[in-house]
Design a protein around this motif. Sequence first.
Motif, PDB file in Angstrom:
ATOM      1  N   THR A   1      33.190 -20.152  53.790  1.00  0.00           N
ATOM      2  CA  THR A   1      33.261 -21.279  52.869  1.00  0.00           C
ATOM      3  C   THR A   1      31.845 -21.762  52.565  1.00  0.00           C
ATOM      4  O   THR A   1      31.635 -22.559  51.660  1.00  0.00           O
ATOM      5  CB  THR A   1      34.077 -22.445  53.457  1.00  0.00           C
ATOM      6  OG1 THR A   1      33.398 -22.963  54.613  1.00  0.00           O
ATOM      7  CG2 THR A   1      35.474 -21.986  53.857  1.00  0.00           C
ATOM      8  N   VAL A   2      30.880 -21.292  53.338  1.00  0.00           N
ATOM      9  CA  VAL A   2      29.474 -21.665  53.156  1.00  0.00           C
ATOM     10  C   VAL A   2      28.647 -20.486  52.664  1.00  0.00           C
ATOM     11  O   VAL A   2      27.855 -20.609  51.732  1.00  0.00           O
ATOM     12  CB  VAL A   2      28.872 -22.197  54.474  1.00  0.00           C
ATOM     13  CG1 VAL A   2      27.382 -22.487  54.302  1.00  0.00           C
ATOM     14  CG2 VAL A   2      29.609 -23.436  54.936  1.00  0.00           C
ATOM     15  N   TYR A   3      28.854 -19.321  53.280  1.00  0.00           N
ATOM     16  CA  TYR A   3      28.049 -18.146  52.971  1.00  0.00           C
ATOM     17  C   TYR A   3      28.799 -17.178  52.063  1.00  0.00           C
ATOM     18  O   TYR A   3      30.013 -17.014  52.169  1.00  0.00           O
ATOM     19  CB  TYR A   3      27.619 -17.441  54.262  1.00  0.00           C
ATOM     20  CG  TYR A   3      26.691 -18.284  55.088  1.00  0.00           C
ATOM     21  CD1 TYR A   3      25.314 -18.255  54.870  1.00  0.00           C
ATOM     22  CD2 TYR A   3      27.186 -19.158  56.053  1.00  0.00           C
ATOM     23  CE1 TYR A   3      24.458 -19.069  55.606  1.00  0.00           C
ATOM     24  CE2 TYR A   3      26.335 -19.973  56.793  1.00  0.00           C
ATOM     25  CZ  TYR A   3      24.979 -19.919  56.562  1.00  0.00           C
ATOM     26  OH  TYR A   3      24.130 -20.723  57.280  1.00  0.00           O
ATOM     27  N   ALA A   4      28.059 -16.552  51.176  1.00  0.00           N
ATOM     28  CA  ALA A   4      28.659 -15.645  50.193  1.00  0.00           C
ATOM     29  C   ALA A   4      28.868 -14.256  50.790  1.00  0.00           C
ATOM     30  O   ALA A   4      27.986 -13.711  51.447  1.00  0.00           O
ATOM     31  CB  ALA A   4      27.759 -15.548  48.965  1.00  0.00           C
ATOM     32  N   SER A   5      30.021 -13.696  50.539  1.00  0.00           N
ATOM     33  CA  SER A   5      30.295 -12.309  50.912  1.00  0.00           C
ATOM     34  C   SER A   5      29.888 -11.408  49.752  1.00  0.00           C
ATOM     35  O   SER A   5      29.620 -11.885  48.638  1.00  0.00           O
ATOM     36  CB  SER A   5      31.779 -12.134  51.219  1.00  0.00           C
ATOM     37  OG  SER A   5      32.551 -12.342  50.035  1.00  0.00           O
ATOM     38  N   ARG A   6      29.858 -10.117  49.982  1.00  0.00           N
ATOM     39  CA  ARG A   6      29.546  -9.175  48.906  1.00  0.00           C
ATOM     40  C   ARG A   6      30.598  -9.263  47.796  1.00  0.00           C
ATOM     41  O   ARG A   6      30.272  -9.165  46.618  1.00  0.00           O
ATOM     42  CB  ARG A   6      29.476  -7.747  49.471  1.00  0.00           C
ATOM     43  CG  ARG A   6      28.189  -7.470  50.240  1.00  0.00           C
ATOM     44  CD  ARG A   6      28.244  -6.157  50.995  1.00  0.00           C
ATOM     45  NE  ARG A   6      28.568  -5.017  50.161  1.00  0.00           N
ATOM     46  CZ  ARG A   6      27.688  -4.326  49.430  1.00  0.00           C
ATOM     47  NH1 ARG A   6      26.403  -4.693  49.425  1.00  0.00           N
ATOM     48  NH2 ARG A   6      28.062  -3.283  48.718  1.00  0.00           N
ATOM     49  N   ALA A   7      31.849  -9.478  48.198  1.00  0.00           N
ATOM     50  CA  ALA A   7      32.915  -9.599  47.198  1.00  0.00           C
ATOM     51  C   ALA A   7      32.721 -10.845  46.343  1.00  0.00           C
ATOM     52  O   ALA A   7      32.919 -10.812  45.121  1.00  0.00           O
ATOM     53  CB  ALA A   7      34.275  -9.640  47.884  1.00  0.00           C
ATOM     54  N   GLU A   8      32.343 -11.949  46.968  1.00  0.00           N
ATOM     55  CA  GLU A   8      32.107 -13.192  46.231  1.00  0.00           C
ATOM     56  C   GLU A   8      30.955 -13.023  45.249  1.00  0.00           C
ATOM     57  O   GLU A   8      31.032 -13.472  44.096  1.00  0.00           O
ATOM     58  CB  GLU A   8      31.795 -14.323  47.207  1.00  0.00           C
ATOM     59  CG  GLU A   8      31.435 -15.648  46.550  1.00  0.00           C
ATOM     60  CD  GLU A   8      32.606 -16.321  45.869  1.00  0.00           C
ATOM     61  OE1 GLU A   8      32.369 -17.163  44.987  1.00  0.00           O
ATOM     62  OE2 GLU A   8      33.762 -15.990  46.212  1.00  0.00           O
ATOM     63  N   ALA A   9      29.891 -12.351  45.698  1.00  0.00           N
ATOM     64  CA  ALA A   9      28.744 -12.121  44.813  1.00  0.00           C
ATOM     65  C   ALA A   9      29.141 -11.255  43.627  1.00  0.00           C
ATOM     66  O   ALA A   9      28.759 -11.529  42.482  1.00  0.00           O
ATOM     67  CB  ALA A   9      27.616 -11.458  45.596  1.00  0.00           C
ATOM     68  N   ALA A  10      29.917 -10.212  43.893  1.00  0.00           N
ATOM     69  CA  ALA A  10      30.378  -9.330  42.813  1.00  0.00           C
ATOM     70  C   ALA A  10      31.226 -10.104  41.809  1.00  0.00           C
ATOM     71  O   ALA A  10      31.088  -9.941  40.593  1.00  0.00           O
ATOM     72  CB  ALA A  10      31.174  -8.171  43.399  1.00  0.00           C
ATOM     73  N   SER A  11      32.102 -10.954  42.322  1.00  0.00           N
ATOM     74  CA  SER A  11      32.989 -11.738  41.470  1.00  0.00           C
ATOM     75  C   SER A  11      32.215 -12.713  40.589  1.00  0.00           C
ATOM     76  O   SER A  11      32.476 -12.825  39.381  1.00  0.00           O
ATOM     77  CB  SER A  11      33.997 -12.498  42.337  1.00  0.00           C
ATOM     78  OG  SER A  11      34.874 -13.268  41.543  1.00  0.00           O
ATOM     79  N   GLN A  12      31.243 -13.423  41.174  1.00  0.00           N
ATOM     80  CA  GLN A  12      30.459 -14.398  40.418  1.00  0.00           C
ATOM     81  C   GLN A  12      29.608 -13.723  39.339  1.00  0.00           C
ATOM     82  O   GLN A  12      29.467 -14.234  38.232  1.00  0.00           O
ATOM     83  CB  GLN A  12      29.557 -15.181  41.375  1.00  0.00           C
ATOM     84  CG  GLN A  12      30.301 -16.096  42.340  1.00  0.00           C
ATOM     85  CD  GLN A  12      30.921 -17.305  41.652  1.00  0.00           C
ATOM     86  OE1 GLN A  12      30.508 -17.711  40.572  1.00  0.00           O
ATOM     87  NE2 GLN A  12      31.940 -17.859  42.269  1.00  0.00           N
ATOM     88  N   ILE A  13      29.057 -12.565  39.662  1.00  0.00           N
ATOM     89  CA  ILE A  13      28.220 -11.847  38.701  1.00  0.00           C
ATOM     90  C   ILE A  13      29.062 -11.283  37.563  1.00  0.00           C
ATOM     91  O   ILE A  13      28.679 -11.345  36.389  1.00  0.00           O
ATOM     92  CB  ILE A  13      27.428 -10.734  39.408  1.00  0.00           C
ATOM     93  CG1 ILE A  13      26.374 -11.357  40.314  1.00  0.00           C
ATOM     94  CG2 ILE A  13      26.776  -9.790  38.395  1.00  0.00           C
ATOM     95  CD1 ILE A  13      25.682 -10.377  41.226  1.00  0.00           C
ATOM     96  N   ALA A  14      30.215 -10.724  37.903  1.00  0.00           N
ATOM     97  CA  ALA A  14      31.106 -10.185  36.872  1.00  0.00           C
ATOM     98  C   ALA A  14      31.538 -11.283  35.901  1.00  0.00           C
ATOM     99  O   ALA A  14      31.593 -11.070  34.682  1.00  0.00           O
ATOM    100  CB  ALA A  14      32.333  -9.547  37.530  1.00  0.00           C
ATOM    101  N   LYS A  15      31.793 -12.456  36.440  1.00  0.00           N
ATOM    102  CA  LYS A  15      32.187 -13.596  35.600  1.00  0.00           C
ATOM    103  C   LYS A  15      31.034 -14.039  34.712  1.00  0.00           C
ATOM    104  O   LYS A  15      31.218 -14.304  33.513  1.00  0.00           O
ATOM    105  CB  LYS A  15      32.644 -14.753  36.499  1.00  0.00           C
ATOM    106  CG  LYS A  15      33.085 -15.982  35.734  1.00  0.00           C
ATOM    107  CD  LYS A  15      33.550 -17.075  36.700  1.00  0.00           C
ATOM    108  CE  LYS A  15      33.987 -18.323  35.935  1.00  0.00           C
ATOM    109  NZ  LYS A  15      34.430 -19.401  36.888  1.00  0.00           N
ATOM    110  N   ALA A  16      29.834 -14.107  35.279  1.00  0.00           N
ATOM    111  CA  ALA A  16      28.663 -14.549  34.517  1.00  0.00           C
ATOM    112  C   ALA A  16      28.321 -13.593  33.390  1.00  0.00           C
ATOM    113  O   ALA A  16      27.859 -14.005  32.321  1.00  0.00           O
ATOM    114  CB  ALA A  16      27.468 -14.693  35.455  1.00  0.00           C
ATOM    115  N   LEU A  17      28.558 -12.297  33.598  1.00  0.00           N
ATOM    116  CA  LEU A  17      28.246 -11.280  32.594  1.00  0.00           C
ATOM    117  C   LEU A  17      29.429 -10.974  31.674  1.00  0.00           C
ATOM    118  O   LEU A  17      29.318 -10.117  30.802  1.00  0.00           O
ATOM    119  CB  LEU A  17      27.794  -9.991  33.292  1.00  0.00           C
ATOM    120  CG  LEU A  17      26.505 -10.090  34.130  1.00  0.00           C
ATOM    121  CD1 LEU A  17      26.225  -8.752  34.812  1.00  0.00           C
ATOM    122  CD2 LEU A  17      25.322 -10.496  33.254  1.00  0.00           C
TER     123      LEU A  17
END
Length: 304
Positions: free
Chosen positions: A166-182
């Motif tokens: 809930t504090v630190y980003a996982s690789r999946a969370e990073a992938a999800s946020q980047i896919a959304k931003a792009l």
Amino acid sequence: MKKKWLLPIFASFMLFSTTHIDSAEAATQSEVTDTASKYLGIPYKYGGTTTSGFDCSGFTSQVFADLGITLNRTSGAQYQQGTAVAKSDLQVGDLLFFNTSGSGISHVSIYIGDGKMIHSQTNQGVSYSNVNDPYYWGSRYVGAKRVATFDEEQKAEVKKVAIDFTVYASRAEAASQIAKALNLDTSDKNSGFIDVKPTYEHAGAIAAVAKLGIFEGDVNGKFNPSSPITRAQIAKVLVIAFGLENASQEVTFSDVPQDSWANQYVSILASNGVTTGDGNGHFGMDELLKIKELKMFIERLQSR
């Protein structure tokens, strides 16, 4: 949180001590994660063994107790347990020992993989550090002991003991946020990674960023969606994802060596105004990325 002690995935743990071998009971996956994640940020307290404050061995004892495993009370006594492990063979869950006083074993931590450890340290409390930190821990390392053996699924659970997602980003969370931003098309759920099923909530995002070469898997064909990501690693990912180049002269940080693989990516990220470090000349390349930092980086990139 009300605990329900069951016999799930940790029931096959084998404990090694100098005199006997035991088996351990532990909680369900979600309870292990919930119980251990609350320890992050708890202050250091000399002799502390409770959530009002932990010393180093008080913390390791508590975490392993949550997993159904009994450790000796002090770091020196814990060093007498288990079997010795070479630094090159460390596995998630191994105990790491350090000489911080100049007179033998005086500190203990838990290895969580990727060169990282979690421990209760003076002035910072329960927090993360790089095992090979050249400024402190690397030169004080003494050795490691394995007090329990874990299969791959269990290793992942031990790692979750140390990481509050809930504090630190996982690789999946990073992938999800980047896919959304792009604004990437995430309709294709077949990522090609053996550990990402099409039914996984982030499968589409992982597949999308992988197709563009933004993220890669490991040599075993795994994406490791639940693994944390460091600030250095996200620098590389963001530079690739947003096609960044140096916007000004090279920006350097005292904790990012010139010969480091991450140097060019951190410099590019900084030259584009996405990060300024901690204000004291440090970038924190080996620190785990927080979700709020990930969102801040992406927001800055989108506002360029």
